[in-house]
Write a protein that holds these residues in place. Structure first.
Motif, PDB file in Angstrom:
ATOM      1  N   ALA A 132      71.373  30.479  68.472  1.00 19.20           N
ATOM      2  CA  ALA A 132      70.420  29.918  67.645  1.00 19.20           C
ATOM      3  C   ALA A 132      71.270  28.655  67.068  1.00 19.20           C
ATOM      4  CB  ALA A 132      69.766  30.736  66.622  1.00 19.20           C
ATOM      5  N   ARG A 133      72.302  28.864  66.585  1.00 18.04           N
ATOM      6  CA  ARG A 133      73.037  27.676  66.212  1.00 18.04           C
ATOM      7  C   ARG A 133      73.505  26.762  67.238  1.00 18.04           C
ATOM      8  NH1 ARG A 133      77.519  26.277  67.926  1.00 18.04           N
ATOM      9  NH2 ARG A 133      78.349  28.404  67.948  1.00 18.04           N
ATOM     10  N   TYR A 134      73.862  26.893  68.306  1.00 19.54           N
ATOM     11  CA  TYR A 134      74.062  26.149  69.446  1.00 19.54           C
ATOM     12  C   TYR A 134      72.874  25.478  69.985  1.00 19.54           C
ATOM     13  CZ  TYR A 134      74.762  25.275  74.483  1.00 19.54           C
ATOM     14  OH  TYR A 134      74.964  24.685  75.686  1.00 19.54           O
ATOM     15  N   LEU A 135      71.635  25.951  69.883  1.00 17.20           N
ATOM     16  CA  LEU A 135      70.454  25.396  70.208  1.00 17.20           C
ATOM     17  C   LEU A 135      70.075  24.158  69.160  1.00 17.20           C
ATOM     18  CD1 LEU A 135      67.978  28.223  71.029  1.00 17.20           C
ATOM     19  CD2 LEU A 135      69.063  26.579  72.860  1.00 17.20           C
ATOM     20  N   ALA A 136      70.319  24.516  67.881  1.00 20.65           N
ATOM     21  CA  ALA A 136      69.887  23.525  66.892  1.00 20.65           C
ATOM     22  C   ALA A 136      71.170  22.256  67.022  1.00 20.65           C
ATOM     23  CB  ALA A 136      69.909  24.076  65.378  1.00 20.65           C
ATOM     24  N   MET A 137      72.295  22.784  67.024  1.00 17.82           N
ATOM     25  CA  MET A 137      73.360  21.828  67.152  1.00 17.82           C
ATOM     26  C   MET A 137      73.025  20.737  68.152  1.00 17.82           C
ATOM     27  SD  MET A 137      77.236  23.542  66.240  1.00 17.82           S
ATOM     28  CE  MET A 137      78.138  21.913  66.861  1.00 17.82           C
ATOM     29  N   ASN A 138      72.633  21.251  69.430  1.00 10.95           N
ATOM     30  CA  ASN A 138      72.570  20.430  70.552  1.00 10.95           C
ATOM     31  C   ASN A 138      71.299  19.901  70.935  1.00 10.95           C
ATOM     32  OD1 ASN A 138      75.515  20.658  71.958  1.00 10.95           O
ATOM     33  ND2 ASN A 138      75.051  22.612  71.186  1.00 10.95           N
ATOM     34  N   LYS A 139      70.130  20.309  69.805  1.00  5.13           N
ATOM     35  CA  LYS A 139      68.963  19.707  70.028  1.00  5.13           C
ATOM     36  C   LYS A 139      68.216  20.341  71.254  1.00  5.13           C
ATOM     37  CE  LYS A 139      69.382  15.861  66.812  1.00  5.13           C
ATOM     38  NZ  LYS A 139      70.829  16.334  66.382  1.00  5.13           N
ATOM     39  N   ILE A 140      68.333  21.462  71.600  1.00  2.32           N
ATOM     40  CA  ILE A 140      68.128  21.905  72.884  1.00  2.32           C
ATOM     41  C   ILE A 140      66.565  22.793  72.474  1.00  2.32           C
ATOM     42  CG2 ILE A 140      68.213  23.817  74.797  1.00  2.32           C
ATOM     43  CD1 ILE A 140      71.201  23.082  74.520  1.00  2.32           C
ATOM     44  N   THR A 141      65.629  22.404  73.185  1.00  2.00           N
ATOM     45  CA  THR A 141      64.401  23.081  72.743  1.00  2.00           C
ATOM     46  C   THR A 141      63.821  23.912  73.909  1.00  2.00           C
ATOM     47  OG1 THR A 141      63.160  21.069  73.820  1.00  2.00           O
ATOM     48  CG2 THR A 141      63.700  21.031  71.391  1.00  2.00           C
ATOM     49  N   ASN A 142      64.489  23.960  75.173  1.00  2.00           N
ATOM     50  CA  ASN A 142      64.059  24.766  76.240  1.00  2.00           C
ATOM     51  C   ASN A 142      65.397  25.234  77.000  1.00  2.00           C
ATOM     52  OD1 ASN A 142      63.157  25.654  78.702  1.00  2.00           O
ATOM     53  ND2 ASN A 142      61.460  24.613  78.427  1.00  2.00           N
ATOM     54  N   MET A 143      65.375  26.563  77.157  1.00  2.00           N
ATOM     55  CA  MET A 143      66.713  26.945  77.636  1.00  2.00           C
ATOM     56  C   MET A 143      66.305  28.634  78.182  1.00  2.00           C
ATOM     57  SD  MET A 143      70.627  27.145  76.407  1.00  2.00           S
ATOM     58  CE  MET A 143      71.878  27.081  77.733  1.00  2.00           C
ATOM     59  N   LYS A 144      66.985  29.122  79.191  1.00  2.00           N
ATOM     60  CA  LYS A 144      67.057  30.094  79.655  1.00  2.00           C
ATOM     61  C   LYS A 144      68.510  30.780  79.953  1.00  2.00           C
ATOM     62  CE  LYS A 144      64.018  32.094  82.552  1.00  2.00           C
ATOM     63  NZ  LYS A 144      63.386  32.389  83.698  1.00  2.00           N
ATOM     64  N   ARG A 145      69.145  31.462  78.833  1.00  2.00           N
ATOM     65  CA  ARG A 145      70.574  31.824  78.995  1.00  2.00           C
ATOM     66  C   ARG A 145      70.940  33.291  78.965  1.00  2.00           C
ATOM     67  NH1 ARG A 145      71.523  34.825  75.258  1.00  2.00           N
ATOM     68  NH2 ARG A 145      72.789  34.183  73.415  1.00  2.00           N
TER      69      ARG A 145
END
Length: 500
Positions: A132-145
């Protein structure tokens, strides 16, 4: 998810201290390759003796265990890849403030590090909060990881059940704004696929929804500020009887006896679509907006799971709460049912082997503007599964290969080291996995015995006669059949024989 290994007695120690007195240290035969589990060291031990101890709740993995773990991780990761996930990695160290306040009562299990120059750090507790921190820091809104890595918890180890303080987690998550329950259904399908593929025995995947649970608390008269404490207490229902849970609700969490009794009428229910329909008609629950939303989504989820053909392993269970604070919607947990093993006197009991759910608000906690990214994911309890496979392997007496060597390059006479080095180099350059003994003039019998001991299927023997004739004698180690192969055709012949 936790970790466990086959240790008959384990030191019980408070979650706080690493240095505990050893009640019983497992005796390990020298050179056996068996890996003791860390039980901590007595302060009275000399520095030299203490250096031979493992930290409590940790373990070494000798080659056979490492090979088994690699197989297991490979099976799980191949499923994640089949569903289109990309891999990421994050630091094992996170800022303390990143982790605090995300895990409910389990926050006390976070390993905090001493201040080493201005930053308060902690070892990661799971892989979800860092994601969740990674998504917020990198402004990612769509990912399957997917992410496979070690996490750390100051828990009381229970190694016979696969619970350690350092252990692997294998996570699959879908982040993004999508139509309801489609990603959630895929996460449950992934759990079903992995547990079926690994042939661990019968299992059930329990599902619930935090909105339904919060609705139950509301209609039973629980104040909103006590929803999360009540939730963490309900989460213990799979381990202790309702009477103990009720007692904690009233005695420790401050709920009224009447509210606790009303909660008990709901949280002991489990079933399928029929139960969802029944609760949608419940005069109190159907009037609660959150509960109604959760029940309607649960009905939709079951429709998708029916299309996937997996509802036979799914149970809608109102006792499932999952104690983590960040869940906001669907939650689920996979549990292995009674494990029988004809080689072991007692059944292997490991509890939950996978869990997850929807956490739509977690990313927003790390975004400066509070922008939310809906997420749903699952974590496979790899250590608990590993403990089952490890015990099965041990009970069966099967020997697991720890290397992938395909050919041993051997010589039958003295003064042929140069011939071995030249041939093995040719095989390596062709991509063949090959070994040789590190002696100038090893006896042929010793070389062939090494093949049998380590499971190497082929031996490429080059002696004086073979060198003169331009051939290599290829020996099938299992059948002991030998054939002369022209040197230029050796690589092709090895590949042909090793084709699956």
């Amino acid at each position: 998810a936790g970790n466990r290994g086959p240790l008959s007695r384990q030191v019980r120690a408070a979650a706080g201290g690493e240095r505990v007195s050893v009640l019983k240290t497992p005796k390990v035969k020298a050179g056996s390759g068996a890996a003791p589990v860390g039980t901590g060291c007595s302060p009275a031990l000399s520095p030299l003796t203490a250096a031979l101890c493992l930290g409590q709740g940790t373990r070494d993995h000798p080659p056979a265990q490492a090979a088994l773990r690699d197989r297991l991780l490979s099976a799980v990761v191949s499923c994640f890849k089949r569903h289109g996930a990309a891999a990421i990695d994050t630091p094992v160290l996170e800022l303390r403030e990143t982790l605090m306040g995300k895990y409910g009562e389990d926050t006390k299990l976070i390993y905090e590090l001493q201040d080493q120059g201005g930053e308060l750090l902690a070892l990661r507790y799971d892989l979800t909060v860092p994601f969740a921190r990674y998504l917020a820091m990198n402004k990612i809104t769509n990912m399957k990881r997917y992410h496979v890595a070690k996490v750390y918890r100051r828990d009381n180890p229970a190694t016979t059940r696969g619970r350690y303080r350092e252990f692997y987690q294998c996570d699959f998550d879908i982040a993004g704004q999508f139509d309801p329950m489609i990603p959630d259904a895929e996460c449950l399908k992934i759990v079903h696929e992995i547990l079926s593929d690994l042939q661990l025995g019968d299992f059930v995947i329990k599902v619930n929804d935090r909105r339904i649970l919060n609705g139950v608390f509301a209609v039973c008269g629980v104040p909103e500020n006590k929803f999360i404490p009540a939730c963490s207490t309900v989460d213990k229902l799979d381990k202790v009887p309702w009477e103990e849970v009720r007692s904690e609700m009233v005695g420790e969490k401050g709920l009224s006896p009447e509210a606790a009794d009303r909660i008990g009428e709901y949280v002991q229910l489990h079933g399928g679509l029929d139960l969802i329909e029944q609760l949608l008609q419940d005069p109190k629950l159907s009037q609660n907006k959150l509960a109604k939303e959760g029940l309607e989504d649960m009905k939709l989820l079951f429709e998708y799971l029916t299309l996937f053909g997996i509802t036979g392993k799914i149970s809608f269970d109102l006792s499932l709460a999952r104690g983590l604070d960040y869940y906001t919607g669907v939650i689920f947990e996979a549990v292995l049912l009674h494990q029988e093993n004809e080689h072991v006197e007692e059944p292997v009991s490991v509890g939950s082997v996978a869990g997850g759910g929807r956490y739509d608000g977690l990313v927003g906690m790390f975004d400066p503007k509070g922008r939310k990214v809906p997420c749903v994911g699952v974590s496979i309890g790899i250590e608990r599964i590993f403990s089952i496979l490890e015990q099965r392997l041990e009970a069966s007496g099967e020997k697991l290969r720890t290397t992938e060597t395909q050919v041993l390059v051997a010589t039958p006479q003295k003064h042929l080291l140069a011939a071995r080095l030249k041939l093995i180099s040719e095989l390596w350059d062709a991509g063949i996995k090959a070994e040789m003994l590190y002696k100038k003039d090893p006896k042929l019998l010793k070389q062939l015995q090494y093949c049998e001991d380590t499971g190497i299927p082929l031996a490429a023997i080059v002696g004086e006669q073979e060198l003169a004739d331009g051939v290599v004698k290829l020996r099938d180690v299992a059948t002991r059949e030998e054939v002369d192969i022209p040197r230029e055709k050796l690589v092709d012949e090895i590949r042909r024989r090793l084709e699956p």
